[in-house]
Design a protein around this motif. Structure first.
Motif, PDB file in Angstrom:
ATOM      1  N   ASN A 151      -1.163  39.161 -46.965  1.00  0.00           N
ATOM      2  CA  ASN A 151      -1.580  38.939 -45.589  1.00  0.00           C
ATOM      3  C   ASN A 151      -0.665  39.660 -44.601  1.00  0.00           C
ATOM      4  N   GLU A 152      -1.021  39.581 -43.322  1.00  0.00           N
ATOM      5  CA  GLU A 152      -0.230  40.212 -42.269  1.00  0.00           C
ATOM      6  C   GLU A 152       0.514  39.140 -41.496  1.00  0.00           C
ATOM      7  N   LEU A 153       1.775  39.397 -41.183  1.00  0.00           N
ATOM      8  CA  LEU A 153       2.564  38.472 -40.385  1.00  0.00           C
ATOM      9  C   LEU A 153       3.156  39.222 -39.202  1.00  0.00           C
ATOM     10  N   ILE A 154       2.906  38.693 -38.011  1.00  0.00           N
ATOM     11  CA  ILE A 154       3.442  39.270 -36.780  1.00  0.00           C
ATOM     12  C   ILE A 154       4.467  38.309 -36.213  1.00  0.00           C
ATOM     13  N   LEU A 155       5.710  38.765 -36.081  1.00  0.00           N
ATOM     14  CA  LEU A 155       6.732  37.971 -35.413  1.00  0.00           C
ATOM     15  C   LEU A 155       6.708  38.331 -33.931  1.00  0.00           C
ATOM     16  N   SER A 156       6.565  37.322 -33.099  1.00  0.00           N
ATOM     17  CA  SER A 156       6.494  37.522 -31.652  1.00  0.00           C
ATOM     18  C   SER A 156       7.705  36.891 -30.991  1.00  0.00           C
ATOM     19  N   THR A 157       8.307  37.610 -30.037  1.00  0.00           N
ATOM     20  CA  THR A 157       9.502  37.071 -29.392  1.00  0.00           C
ATOM     21  C   THR A 157       9.795  37.799 -28.083  1.00  0.00           C
ATOM     22  N   PHE A 158      10.975  37.517 -27.530  1.00  0.00           N
ATOM     23  CA  PHE A 158      11.386  38.096 -26.255  1.00  0.00           C
ATOM     24  C   PHE A 158      11.783  39.565 -26.413  1.00  0.00           C
ATOM     25  N   PRO A 159      11.723  40.335 -25.342  1.00  0.00           N
ATOM     26  CA  PRO A 159      12.179  41.737 -25.400  1.00  0.00           C
ATOM     27  C   PRO A 159      13.691  41.823 -25.212  1.00  0.00           C
ATOM     28  N   LEU A 160      14.412  41.348 -26.216  1.00  0.00           N
ATOM     29  CA  LEU A 160      15.869  41.315 -26.168  1.00  0.00           C
ATOM     30  C   LEU A 160      16.443  42.049 -27.376  1.00  0.00           C
ATOM     31  N   PRO A 161      17.678  42.500 -27.292  1.00  0.00           N
ATOM     32  CA  PRO A 161      18.311  43.159 -28.444  1.00  0.00           C
ATOM     33  C   PRO A 161      18.348  42.251 -29.667  1.00  0.00           C
ATOM     34  N   ASP A 162      18.315  42.866 -30.841  1.00  0.00           N
ATOM     35  CA  ASP A 162      18.288  42.105 -32.086  1.00  0.00           C
ATOM     36  C   ASP A 162      19.472  41.158 -32.232  1.00  0.00           C
ATOM     37  N   PHE A 191      12.201  41.930  -8.528  1.00  0.00           N
ATOM     38  CA  PHE A 191      12.919  42.408  -9.714  1.00  0.00           C
ATOM     39  C   PHE A 191      12.035  43.215 -10.683  1.00  0.00           C
ATOM     40  N   ARG A 192      10.744  43.335 -10.388  1.00  0.00           N
ATOM     41  CA  ARG A 192       9.846  43.999 -11.331  1.00  0.00           C
ATOM     42  C   ARG A 192      10.168  45.476 -11.568  1.00  0.00           C
ATOM     43  N   PRO A 193      10.542  46.251 -10.543  1.00  0.00           N
ATOM     44  CA  PRO A 193      10.932  47.649 -10.824  1.00  0.00           C
ATOM     45  C   PRO A 193      12.112  47.738 -11.799  1.00  0.00           C
ATOM     46  N   LEU A 194      13.085  46.857 -11.622  1.00  0.00           N
ATOM     47  CA  LEU A 194      14.236  46.837 -12.528  1.00  0.00           C
ATOM     48  C   LEU A 194      13.814  46.415 -13.919  1.00  0.00           C
ATOM     49  N   TYR A 199      12.467  47.652 -19.560  1.00  0.00           N
ATOM     50  CA  TYR A 199      11.465  47.593 -20.625  1.00  0.00           C
ATOM     51  C   TYR A 199      11.149  48.980 -21.168  1.00  0.00           C
ATOM     52  N   ARG A 200      11.201  49.977 -20.323  1.00  0.00           N
ATOM     53  CA  ARG A 200      10.995  51.359 -20.793  1.00  0.00           C
ATOM     54  C   ARG A 200      12.050  51.712 -21.838  1.00  0.00           C
ATOM     55  N   TRP A 201      13.294  51.328 -21.559  1.00  0.00           N
ATOM     56  CA  TRP A 201      14.388  51.551 -22.519  1.00  0.00           C
ATOM     57  C   TRP A 201      14.143  50.738 -23.787  1.00  0.00           C
ATOM     58  N   PHE A 202      13.728  49.474 -23.604  1.00  0.00           N
ATOM     59  CA  PHE A 202      13.480  48.605 -24.757  1.00  0.00           C
ATOM     60  C   PHE A 202      12.359  49.163 -25.627  1.00  0.00           C
ATOM     61  N   MET A 203      11.279  49.654 -25.018  1.00  0.00           N
ATOM     62  CA  MET A 203      10.153  50.189 -25.780  1.00  0.00           C
ATOM     63  C   MET A 203      10.553  51.390 -26.632  1.00  0.00           C
ATOM     64  N   ARG A 204      11.346  52.274 -26.059  1.00  0.00           N
ATOM     65  CA  ARG A 204      11.785  53.451 -26.829  1.00  0.00           C
ATOM     66  C   ARG A 204      12.505  53.031 -28.102  1.00  0.00           C
ATOM     67  N   LYS A 242      -1.429  50.631 -18.096  1.00  0.00           N
ATOM     68  CA  LYS A 242      -1.076  52.037 -17.873  1.00  0.00           C
ATOM     69  C   LYS A 242       0.397  52.278 -18.170  1.00  0.00           C
ATOM     70  N   PHE A 243       1.226  51.333 -17.773  1.00  0.00           N
ATOM     71  CA  PHE A 243       2.669  51.448 -18.036  1.00  0.00           C
ATOM     72  C   PHE A 243       2.932  51.542 -19.537  1.00  0.00           C
ATOM     73  N   LEU A 244       2.295  50.678 -20.311  1.00  0.00           N
ATOM     74  CA  LEU A 244       2.501  50.693 -21.759  1.00  0.00           C
ATOM     75  C   LEU A 244       2.008  51.999 -22.373  1.00  0.00           C
ATOM     76  N   LEU A 245       0.864  52.479 -21.933  1.00  0.00           N
ATOM     77  CA  LEU A 245       0.331  53.736 -22.472  1.00  0.00           C
ATOM     78  C   LEU A 245       1.229  54.919 -22.113  1.00  0.00           C
ATOM     79  N   ARG A 246       1.731  54.937 -20.894  1.00  0.00           N
ATOM     80  CA  ARG A 246       2.637  56.027 -20.497  1.00  0.00           C
ATOM     81  C   ARG A 246       3.870  56.061 -21.375  1.00  0.00           C
TER      82      ARG A 246
END
Length: 277
Positions: A151-162, A191-194, A199-204, A242-246
């Motif tokens: 089966n498939e398992l997806i772990l979901s959590t905060f966008p924080l360092p490991d 605070f959304r621009p920050l 998040y851009r850094w986190f996504m990379r 759009k942000f995620l796709l970019r």
């Protein structure tokens, strides 16, 4: 204008929906919305038992616009609600009933840590308690590994360092997939621009580890706190997509499926997602 056209040509390869409150959802209306827009959505249902999941799977099996792709196990609020190394072993053992099923598991500290706090303070708690190691992390890891078969398992959590997430029971496994929250509605406007810069850094970093990583947008509706800030309108959802796709996201999660029909004009939310599906 040219950038917008390029983004319109770019689509998400996979889109999932979390449904936290199946009993509140207007399934008939949701099905009509998706069918009328030529969509069939995959959703994960939040349940406390395999029996509850089978009930909903049976109830929804005739809907052509909805595919129940898997279970989102939870435990009673007073026991923690989400899974982590902070909860008791007997609660972690409840995962055993879901063997062989596609699962989405939330790795978050127990609800009791947040129930007396507002959302902003809850986020602050997450950030200022990165060094408290949960006692049952290893036990949770073993049980999650046992749950995976074909089966498939997806772990979901905060966008924080490991190194922070590991304190709660998060870990990496090549057989798992991962989903990270991008719940911009919960971030104060100033605070959304920050947050997007972070998040851009986190996504990379996340996509460097795995191009199959999911990113979850929201919130279309309130969650378990019943006080979480929501999107003001569907344009904010479109902006996040759009942000995620970019930033090269291929896999998307939308929170929350049931919340769509709670909005004033549900179809505009469906069309916002369809545009990039």
């Amino acid at each position: 204008a040219l950038t917008h056209l390029r983004l319109k040509r770019r689509k998400f390869e996979n889109i999932l929906f979390w449904c936290e409150f199946p009993s509140r959802a207007d399934w008939k209306q949701l099905n009509s919305l998706f069918v009328n827009n030529g969509m069939k959505v995959k959703c994960y249902l939040c349940v406390e038992s395999i029996e509850e999941f089978r009930h909903w799977k049976n109830q929804l099996r005739h809907y052509k616009g909805i595919d129940v792709a898997g279970a989102w196990p939870s435990i009673p609020l007073d026991k923690g609600y989400w899974f982590s190394g902070f909860i008791e072993q007997k609660e972690i053992d409840s995962l055993g009933q879901y063997k062989w099923m596609n699962l989405k598991i939330d790795i978050e500290p127990p609800f009791k840590y947040f129930k007396a706090l507002n959302v902003v303070n809850a986020l602050l708690w997450v950030l200022i308690h990165p060094f408290k190691r949960a006692k049952n992390n290893l036990y949770l890891r073993e049980k999650l590994a046992e749950t995976i078969k074909n089966n498939e398992l997806i772990l979901s959590t905060f966008p924080l360092p490991d190194f922070i997430l590991r304190r709660y029971g998060f870990f990496r496994n090549p057989r798992f997939k991962y989903s990270f929250m991008f719940y911009s509605s919960m971030i104060p406007f100033v605070f959304r621009p920050l947050y997007r810069l972070y998040y851009r850094w986190f996504m990379r970093r996340a996509l460097r580890r795995s191009k199959d990583t999911y990113f979850a947008v929201g919130l279309i509706s309130k969650g378990i706190f019943n006080s979480e800030p929501q999107y003001s309108n569907a344009k904010q959802l479109t902006s996040d997509l759009k942000f995620l796709l970019r930033n090269k996201a291929k896999n998307l999660v939308v929170y929350s499926l049931g919340g769509i029909t709670e909005r004033k004009n549900p179809e505009e939310w469906v069309k916002a997602i369809k545009e990039f599906s």
